[in-house]
Design an enzyme around this catalytic site. Structure first.
Site, PDB file in Angstrom:
ATOM      1  N   ASP A   1      43.451  37.875  37.739  1.00  0.00           N
ATOM      2  CA  ASP A   1      44.108  36.637  38.159  1.00  0.00           C
ATOM      3  C   ASP A   1      45.313  36.294  37.288  1.00  0.00           C
ATOM      4  O   ASP A   1      45.477  35.160  36.817  1.00  0.00           O
ATOM      5  CB  ASP A   1      43.098  35.482  38.167  1.00  0.00           C
ATOM      6  CG  ASP A   1      42.067  35.639  39.275  1.00  0.00           C
ATOM      7  OD1 ASP A   1      42.265  36.500  40.151  1.00  0.00           O
ATOM      8  OD2 ASP A   1      41.064  34.901  39.269  1.00  0.00           O
TER       9      ASP A   1
ATOM     10  N   LYS B   1      32.881  37.565  37.623  1.00  0.00           N
ATOM     11  CA  LYS B   1      33.240  38.977  37.479  1.00  0.00           C
ATOM     12  C   LYS B   1      32.274  39.666  36.519  1.00  0.00           C
ATOM     13  O   LYS B   1      31.816  40.791  36.766  1.00  0.00           O
ATOM     14  CB  LYS B   1      34.666  39.075  36.946  1.00  0.00           C
ATOM     15  CG  LYS B   1      35.344  40.390  37.239  1.00  0.00           C
ATOM     16  CD  LYS B   1      35.875  40.392  38.654  1.00  0.00           C
ATOM     17  CE  LYS B   1      36.748  41.591  38.925  1.00  0.00           C
ATOM     18  NZ  LYS B   1      37.440  41.482  40.205  1.00  0.00           N
TER      19      LYS B   1
ATOM     20  N   ALA C   1      53.751  41.259  49.071  1.00  0.00           N
ATOM     21  CA  ALA C   1      54.281  42.206  48.081  1.00  0.00           C
ATOM     22  C   ALA C   1      53.990  41.740  46.665  1.00  0.00           C
ATOM     23  O   ALA C   1      54.783  41.950  45.749  1.00  0.00           O
ATOM     24  CB  ALA C   1      55.784  42.396  48.285  1.00  0.00           C
ATOM     25  N   GLY C   2      52.831  41.104  46.494  1.00  0.00           N
ATOM     26  CA  GLY C   2      52.388  40.733  45.155  1.00  0.00           C
ATOM     27  C   GLY C   2      51.634  41.876  44.509  1.00  0.00           C
ATOM     28  O   GLY C   2      51.842  43.054  44.835  1.00  0.00           O
ATOM     29  N   ALA C   3      50.722  41.543  43.603  1.00  0.00           N
ATOM     30  CA  ALA C   3      49.995  42.567  42.853  1.00  0.00           C
ATOM     31  C   ALA C   3      49.275  43.535  43.775  1.00  0.00           C
ATOM     32  O   ALA C   3      49.382  44.763  43.628  1.00  0.00           O
ATOM     33  CB  ALA C   3      49.003  41.895  41.902  1.00  0.00           C
ATOM     34  N   ALA C   4      48.534  43.007  44.751  1.00  0.00           N
ATOM     35  CA  ALA C   4      47.760  43.876  45.638  1.00  0.00           C
ATOM     36  C   ALA C   4      48.661  44.705  46.538  1.00  0.00           C
ATOM     37  O   ALA C   4      48.460  45.919  46.698  1.00  0.00           O
ATOM     38  CB  ALA C   4      46.795  43.040  46.472  1.00  0.00           C
TER      39      ALA C   4
ATOM     40  N   ASN D   1      41.510  35.585  51.839  1.00  0.00           N
ATOM     41  CA  ASN D   1      40.206  34.932  51.836  1.00  0.00           C
ATOM     42  C   ASN D   1      40.352  33.468  51.452  1.00  0.00           C
ATOM     43  O   ASN D   1      41.102  33.163  50.520  1.00  0.00           O
ATOM     44  CB  ASN D   1      39.291  35.633  50.813  1.00  0.00           C
ATOM     45  CG  ASN D   1      38.019  36.150  51.435  1.00  0.00           C
ATOM     46  OD1 ASN D   1      37.568  35.628  52.440  1.00  0.00           O
ATOM     47  ND2 ASN D   1      37.437  37.162  50.823  1.00  0.00           N
TER      48      ASN D   1
ATOM     49  N   ASP E   1      43.051  43.110  40.509  1.00  0.00           N
ATOM     50  CA  ASP E   1      43.762  42.569  41.669  1.00  0.00           C
ATOM     51  C   ASP E   1      44.741  43.590  42.237  1.00  0.00           C
ATOM     52  O   ASP E   1      45.059  43.548  43.428  1.00  0.00           O
ATOM     53  CB  ASP E   1      44.517  41.293  41.286  1.00  0.00           C
ATOM     54  CG  ASP E   1      43.580  40.218  40.769  1.00  0.00           C
ATOM     55  OD1 ASP E   1      42.615  39.898  41.471  1.00  0.00           O
ATOM     56  OD2 ASP E   1      43.797  39.720  39.653  1.00  0.00           O
TER      57      ASP E   1
ATOM     58  N   ASN F   1      36.223  44.001  46.538  1.00  0.00           N
ATOM     59  CA  ASN F   1      36.478  44.684  45.268  1.00  0.00           C
ATOM     60  C   ASN F   1      35.212  45.034  44.508  1.00  0.00           C
ATOM     61  O   ASN F   1      35.233  45.894  43.622  1.00  0.00           O
ATOM     62  CB  ASN F   1      37.381  43.823  44.379  1.00  0.00           C
ATOM     63  CG  ASN F   1      38.833  43.902  44.789  1.00  0.00           C
ATOM     64  OD1 ASN F   1      39.141  44.186  45.942  1.00  0.00           O
ATOM     65  ND2 ASN F   1      39.738  43.652  43.859  1.00  0.00           N
TER      66      ASN F   1
ATOM     67  N   TYR G   1      20.983  42.621  10.208  1.00  0.00           N
ATOM     68  CA  TYR G   1      22.048  42.002   9.412  1.00  0.00           C
ATOM     69  C   TYR G   1      21.959  42.561   8.000  1.00  0.00           C
ATOM     70  O   TYR G   1      21.525  43.698   7.804  1.00  0.00           O
ATOM     71  CB  TYR G   1      21.922  40.470   9.485  1.00  0.00           C
ATOM     72  CG  TYR G   1      23.200  39.754   9.128  1.00  0.00           C
ATOM     73  CD1 TYR G   1      24.390  40.039   9.787  1.00  0.00           C
ATOM     74  CD2 TYR G   1      23.222  38.809   8.111  1.00  0.00           C
ATOM     75  CE1 TYR G   1      25.570  39.399   9.450  1.00  0.00           C
ATOM     76  CE2 TYR G   1      24.394  38.154   7.769  1.00  0.00           C
ATOM     77  CZ  TYR G   1      25.569  38.460   8.437  1.00  0.00           C
ATOM     78  OH  TYR G   1      26.735  37.825   8.096  1.00  0.00           O
TER      79      TYR G   1
END
Length: 415
Positions: A146, A103, A204-207, A293, A171, A325, A48
């Site tokens: 998410d 994560k 047909a979402g993000a993945a 899942n 995702d 993932n 410091y």
């Protein structure tokens, strides 16, 4: 005890263990570790004031020195607004914190990367973009997590345009990388090729969107998607701009027609989204990935019974071929951070796909067999082993090195 009662009992037992695990002191899963000695007055004067002024001046003169004098080069922000947490939906940012901490644990455990979880109470996508932009200077990369579609597409795109560090929505692209690697090997097993197969993606979402684009970049010519409202085609008026280029099915197709004669079926939706009645209509030697899942889109046991010629993968750790993932994002970021990449581009993603697929075709190491308590020669490339195990110690070296090399080839690397 009936099957339903037994499942409920197992679920309650898991819930109790998980709550006890997270509540054990200290609560949560993360802590901060000091990396420099601070046991003397002289050391404190370096950590410091007054000594800390020296790196401050160097970074003010050239911001690139932040990589040399701070933790920036090994630090990732794991950011969520809590709008699409696991399969639980819009639970809010605070309720999503255990996932973000988890994560961060995986970043550290698998790739040695430090990560801070950042939960944002954002009013809308613009607010989230502004918040992440404001905190970005202190980080070497941003992992978005998410965030509900279609906002997730715009948030990632705008942050990539604003920032000069990797911004990555796991995702989307993490899932796409693992699916693509597993599919490449599944098609080898089934003696088919990417250019000629018909691929049906349920969800047909993000993945789903990211998987479709990844497979197209690898040479897939016939790729069709569906969502809860039906098959994506040009006649649909309810699609977002992010879906326009993927709405290529004939306008009169139903889900049954999309699945008929499909060589590959990929589920990234919810339990029951892939009807059992479709199984007999699939092409010979199909590939079926049911990735929801904890409950897959179709019971993999029924797939095995009705289509013994299928290669099957799920998102579950208790079944063969887990699409996980954790095989991807730690090593994608490890490679990107190691070369100080400005972004994670398609070439880097494809390099990860190749590295993962190649590793699964090699003999399994003794370390992997020991980690999973498996007998020698019990795990080898084939219908029930098309993707590496998450605890394979070779992943960090192989995947991260491939990603960094791709970044240098494409000009994304700073070093």
């Amino acid at each position: 005890m009936g099957g339903g009662a037994a499942d409920a009992q197992r679920a309650e037992a898991l819930r109790s263990r998980a709550l006890a695990y997270h509540a054990a002191a200290p609560a949560g899963k993360l802590a901060i570790e000091v990396t420099k000695p601070c046991t003397t007055q002289a050391q404190l004067s370096l950590a410091y004031t007054p000594g800390v002024a020296a790196p401050v001046r160097e970074i003010a003169r050239d911001p690139e020195f932040a990589y040399d004098y701070t933790a920036k080069g090994n630090l990732v922000a794991v950011v969520t607004n809590g709008t699409a947490v696991l399969g639980l939906g819009r639970v809010g940012p605070l309720a999503g914190k255990p996932v973000m901490e988890g994560k961060a644990v995986l970043f550290k455990h698998f790739a040695g990367i430090d990560a801070f979880d950042i939960e944002v109470e954002a009013r809308d996508a613009d607010h989230l973009i502004d918040v992440v932009t404001a905190i970005a200077p202190g980080f070497g990369g941003i992992n978005l997590e998410d965030i509900a579609a279609p906002d997730c597409f715009r948030v990632e795109r705008e942050l990539q345009e604003r920032l000069d560090i990797p911004v990555f929505h796991d995702d989307q692209h993490g899932t796409a990388v693992i699916v693509a690697a597993a599919l490449r090997n599944a098609l080898i097993v089934q003696e088919k090729n990417l250019e000629s197969v018909k691929v049906a993606i349920v969800g047909a979402g993000a993945a789903g969107v990211a998987i479709a684009r990844m497979l197209q970049s690898m040479g897939v010519q016939r790729c069709f998607l569906s969502d809860v409202h039906g098959v994506l085609h040009r006649g649909r008026k309810d699609l977002s701009p992010w879906h326009d280029d993927l709405a290529v099915a004939p306008e009169d197709w139903t889900l049954a027609e999309m699945l008929a004669d499909a060589d590959v079926v990929i589920g990234v939706a919810v339990r029951g989204a892939i009807p059992e009645a479709a199984l007999p209509t699939l092409a010979p030697r199909p590939v079926v990935f049911a990735l929801a899942n904890p409950d897959p889109e179709i019971d993999p046991r029924r797939v095995r019974q009705l289509r013994p010629d299928a290669v099957i993968a799920t998102g579950r750790s208790d079944l063969p071929n887990q699409v996980n993932n954790a095989l991807g994002f730690p090593y994608l970021f490890r490679g990107a951070l190691d070369c100080r990449a400005r972004r994670i581009d398609t070439g880097m993603l494809l390099a990860a796909v190749d590295a993962l697929a190649d590793l699964a075709r090699e003999p399994v190491s003794d370390a992997v067999l020991a980690a999973y308590d498996l007998a020698p020669d019990s795990l080898r490339f084939g219908p029930e082993y098309i993707i590496p195990k998450a605890l394979d110690p070779r992943l960090r070296e192989r995947v991260a090195a491939a990603v960094a090399a791709a970044a240098r080839r494409s000009g994304q690397a700073r070093r």
